[in-house]
Design a protein around this motif. Structure first.
Motif, PDB file in Angstrom:
ATOM      1  N   GLU A 113      60.461  29.159  42.960  1.00 23.82           N
ATOM      2  CA  GLU A 113      61.883  29.085  42.618  1.00 23.82           C
ATOM      3  C   GLU A 113      62.049  29.041  41.103  1.00 23.82           C
ATOM      4  N   VAL A 114      62.879  29.936  40.589  1.00 19.50           N
ATOM      5  CA  VAL A 114      63.236  29.936  39.170  1.00 19.50           C
ATOM      6  C   VAL A 114      64.562  29.196  39.051  1.00 19.50           C
ATOM      7  N   LYS A 115      64.522  28.034  38.439  1.00 24.97           N
ATOM      8  CA  LYS A 115      65.663  27.129  38.467  1.00 24.97           C
ATOM      9  C   LYS A 115      66.741  27.466  37.439  1.00 24.97           C
ATOM     10  N   LYS A 116      66.381  28.242  36.414  1.00 27.04           N
ATOM     11  CA  LYS A 116      67.345  28.624  35.379  1.00 27.04           C
ATOM     12  C   LYS A 116      67.354  30.142  35.228  1.00 27.04           C
ATOM     13  N   ASP A 117      68.532  30.679  34.995  1.00 29.74           N
ATOM     14  CA  ASP A 117      68.700  32.119  34.854  1.00 29.74           C
ATOM     15  C   ASP A 117      68.339  32.526  33.431  1.00 29.74           C
ATOM     16  N   VAL A 118      67.068  32.871  33.229  1.00 27.46           N
ATOM     17  CA  VAL A 118      66.589  33.287  31.915  1.00 27.46           C
ATOM     18  C   VAL A 118      65.922  34.653  32.046  1.00 27.46           C
ATOM     19  N   PRO A 119      65.962  35.487  30.994  1.00 25.72           N
ATOM     20  CA  PRO A 119      65.359  36.817  31.073  1.00 25.72           C
ATOM     21  C   PRO A 119      63.885  36.760  31.460  1.00 25.72           C
ATOM     22  N   GLY A 120      63.509  37.571  32.429  1.00 22.04           N
ATOM     23  CA  GLY A 120      62.105  37.696  32.806  1.00 22.04           C
ATOM     24  C   GLY A 120      61.603  36.691  33.810  1.00 22.04           C
ATOM     25  N   PHE A 121      62.406  35.620  34.058  1.00 23.15           N
ATOM     26  CA  PHE A 121      62.052  34.623  35.073  1.00 23.15           C
ATOM     27  C   PHE A 121      60.710  33.966  34.736  1.00 23.15           C
ATOM     28  N   ILE A 122      59.752  33.972  35.651  1.00 21.94           N
ATOM     29  CA  ILE A 122      58.455  33.354  35.348  1.00 21.94           C
ATOM     30  C   ILE A 122      57.423  34.405  34.935  1.00 21.94           C
ATOM     31  N   VAL A 123      57.168  35.350  35.822  1.00 24.52           N
ATOM     32  CA  VAL A 123      56.044  36.268  35.630  1.00 24.52           C
ATOM     33  C   VAL A 123      56.241  37.155  34.407  1.00 24.52           C
ATOM     34  N   ASN A 124      57.389  37.834  34.299  1.00 25.37           N
ATOM     35  CA  ASN A 124      57.589  38.718  33.160  1.00 25.37           C
ATOM     36  C   ASN A 124      57.719  37.952  31.853  1.00 25.37           C
ATOM     37  N   ARG A 125      58.239  36.732  31.923  1.00 26.18           N
ATOM     38  CA  ARG A 125      58.338  35.907  30.714  1.00 26.18           C
ATOM     39  C   ARG A 125      56.945  35.647  30.135  1.00 26.18           C
ATOM     40  N   ILE A 126      55.960  35.496  30.995  1.00 24.09           N
ATOM     41  CA  ILE A 126      54.585  35.250  30.558  1.00 24.09           C
ATOM     42  C   ILE A 126      53.826  36.553  30.298  1.00 24.09           C
ATOM     43  N   MET A 127      54.105  37.579  31.099  1.00 24.66           N
ATOM     44  CA  MET A 127      53.337  38.821  31.035  1.00 24.66           C
ATOM     45  C   MET A 127      53.722  39.710  29.858  1.00 24.66           C
ATOM     46  N   ILE A 128      55.005  39.817  29.531  1.00 26.52           N
ATOM     47  CA  ILE A 128      55.447  40.725  28.481  1.00 26.52           C
ATOM     48  C   ILE A 128      54.826  40.391  27.127  1.00 26.52           C
ATOM     49  N   PRO A 129      54.733  39.102  26.735  1.00 31.31           N
ATOM     50  CA  PRO A 129      54.026  38.823  25.481  1.00 31.31           C
ATOM     51  C   PRO A 129      52.569  39.298  25.482  1.00 31.31           C
ATOM     52  N   GLN A 130      51.917  39.240  26.655  1.00 32.62           N
ATOM     53  CA  GLN A 130      50.548  39.761  26.742  1.00 32.62           C
ATOM     54  C   GLN A 130      50.530  41.263  26.476  1.00 32.62           C
ATOM     55  N   PHE A 131      51.485  41.983  27.053  1.00 28.22           N
ATOM     56  CA  PHE A 131      51.575  43.427  26.821  1.00 28.22           C
ATOM     57  C   PHE A 131      51.771  43.718  25.336  1.00 28.22           C
ATOM     58  N   ILE A 132      52.714  43.000  24.717  1.00 30.14           N
ATOM     59  CA  ILE A 132      53.025  43.237  23.302  1.00 30.14           C
ATOM     60  C   ILE A 132      51.790  42.993  22.436  1.00 30.14           C
ATOM     61  N   GLU A 133      51.095  41.890  22.673  1.00 32.49           N
ATOM     62  CA  GLU A 133      49.924  41.573  21.865  1.00 32.49           C
ATOM     63  C   GLU A 133      48.791  42.564  22.103  1.00 32.49           C
ATOM     64  N   ALA A 134      48.629  43.013  23.353  1.00 33.76           N
ATOM     65  CA  ALA A 134      47.585  43.999  23.641  1.00 33.76           C
ATOM     66  C   ALA A 134      47.854  45.292  22.868  1.00 33.76           C
ATOM     67  N   ILE A 135      49.106  45.738  22.833  1.00 31.81           N
ATOM     68  CA  ILE A 135      49.455  46.964  22.103  1.00 31.81           C
ATOM     69  C   ILE A 135      49.224  46.771  20.613  1.00 31.81           C
ATOM     70  N   LYS A 136      49.563  45.589  20.085  1.00 29.43           N
ATOM     71  CA  LYS A 136      49.357  45.328  18.663  1.00 29.43           C
ATOM     72  C   LYS A 136      47.871  45.295  18.314  1.00 29.43           C
ATOM     73  N   VAL A 137      47.052  44.728  19.194  1.00 31.03           N
ATOM     74  CA  VAL A 137      45.606  44.727  18.971  1.00 31.03           C
ATOM     75  C   VAL A 137      45.083  46.155  18.921  1.00 31.03           C
ATOM     76  N   LEU A 138      45.607  47.027  19.773  1.00 33.74           N
ATOM     77  CA  LEU A 138      45.242  48.446  19.758  1.00 33.74           C
ATOM     78  C   LEU A 138      45.737  49.114  18.483  1.00 33.74           C
ATOM     79  N   GLU A 139      46.994  48.873  18.112  1.00 35.33           N
ATOM     80  CA  GLU A 139      47.582  49.477  16.913  1.00 35.33           C
ATOM     81  C   GLU A 139      46.799  49.101  15.652  1.00 35.33           C
ATOM     82  N   GLU A 140      46.349  47.860  15.597  1.00 38.98           N
ATOM     83  CA  GLU A 140      45.660  47.357  14.404  1.00 38.98           C
ATOM     84  C   GLU A 140      44.201  47.791  14.347  1.00 38.98           C
TER      85      GLU A 140
END
Length: 285
Positions: A181-208
């Motif tokens: 249960e996601v108790k507050k209406d926030v962007p990305g809820f639980i999974v995407n809130r945690i996963m999207i930063p991983q995606f961003i950092e992975a792309i930056k590690v590749l870019e660098e």
């Protein structure tokens, strides 16, 4: 739980057809709707193909397949939702389109019917704002492929009732899903809130130039015990989906840390120009 026997699924794409399989397999009647006959047929073909593969693996019989198919009614008319006991919206991640669907559903279904959205990131409160009784609206986020992945996020909007949350929890659990249960209406809820930063950092590690995408994915598989690396997962889910989620986060949080990295922007630009449209990270050198 309300006496739910028939579930409407609005959207017959990969997620919608997967949810239809889940619900029909677990004894519910399903009304599967999309805007064009060809989209509906593609959804039905996807359902049939999945079950054929299950038969080959010995997980399903031909008779079992037919029983599931008999529980699914396909349509292009939203009016066919008038007698359902629950609706799950699975249309494109566009707020205007989702709100239009909910406005129409609000006039079609009974007043006691829960209206759920499968959005992966968008505001439940904003989607619910167009219906007369927003307490009956909540998020019910399945993961792709819905017929395989065990998790369902049930998300509260600002005015979602406890009864609505409990109904969705019980339906998901009856379909053999694990519920959070996601108790507050926030962007990305639980999974995407945690996963999207991983995606961003992975792309930056590749870019660098720190590591190749292959080695980044290998590091995540064997160092973090993830079944797929960041680039494999983005290619599987669709780079465009991740891109739009990042843009949505950047806008909603007013924080540029969520902005899509330049490589991802250029990939989207190439697709929009008709070059390598629909390609993923592993399609680029």
């Amino acid at each position: 739980m309300a006496n739910i026997k028939t579930i409407g699924v609005v959207g017959a794409g990969a997620m919608g057809s997967g949810i239809a399989i889940v619900m029909a397999t677990n004894g519910y009647k399903v009304i599967l709707r999309d805007i064009k006959e060809e989209y509906v047929q593609t959804g039905l073909d996807r359902i049939s193909k999945f079950m054929d593969n299950s038969i080959k693996r010995g997980k399903l019989t031909e008779e079992g397949k037919q029983e599931v198919l008999n529980r699914i009614t396909a349509t292009t008319s939203l009016q066919d939702m008038k007698d359902v006991d629950l609706v799950i919206e699975v249309v494109i991640e566009d707020m205007d389109i989702k709100q239009q669907v909910f406005k129409e559903l609000d006039e079609i279904v009974r007043e006691d019917v829960v209206l759920a959205t499968n959005t992966s990131s968008m505001s439940i409160t904003e989607i619910a704002s167009v219906v007369k009784n927003p307490s009956r609206v909540a998020g019910m986020h399945f993961f792709n492929p819905a017929q395989i992945m065990k998790l369902v996020e049930v998300i509260r909007g600002l005015e979602t009732s406890d009864e609505t949350v409990e109904t969705l929890r019980q339906v998901a659990e009856s379909a053999k899903k694990e519920v959070v249960e996601v108790k507050k209406d926030v962007p990305g809820f639980i999974v995407n809130r945690i996963m999207i930063p991983q995606f961003i950092e992975a792309i930056k590690v590749l870019e660098e130039g720190i590591a190749s995408k292959e080695d980044i994915d290998k590091a995540m598989r064997y160092g973090l015990n993830h079944p797929m690396g960041a680039f494999e997962l983005q290619d599987y889910a669709g780079v465009d989906i991740g891109y739009f989620v990042m843009e949505y986060f950047q806008k909603e949080f007013a924080d540029n840390r969520w902005a899509p990295p330049l490589l991802m922007k250029n990939m989207m630009r190439a697709g929009r120009n008709g070059k390598k449209a629909g390609k993923g990270f592993y399609d680029y050198e």
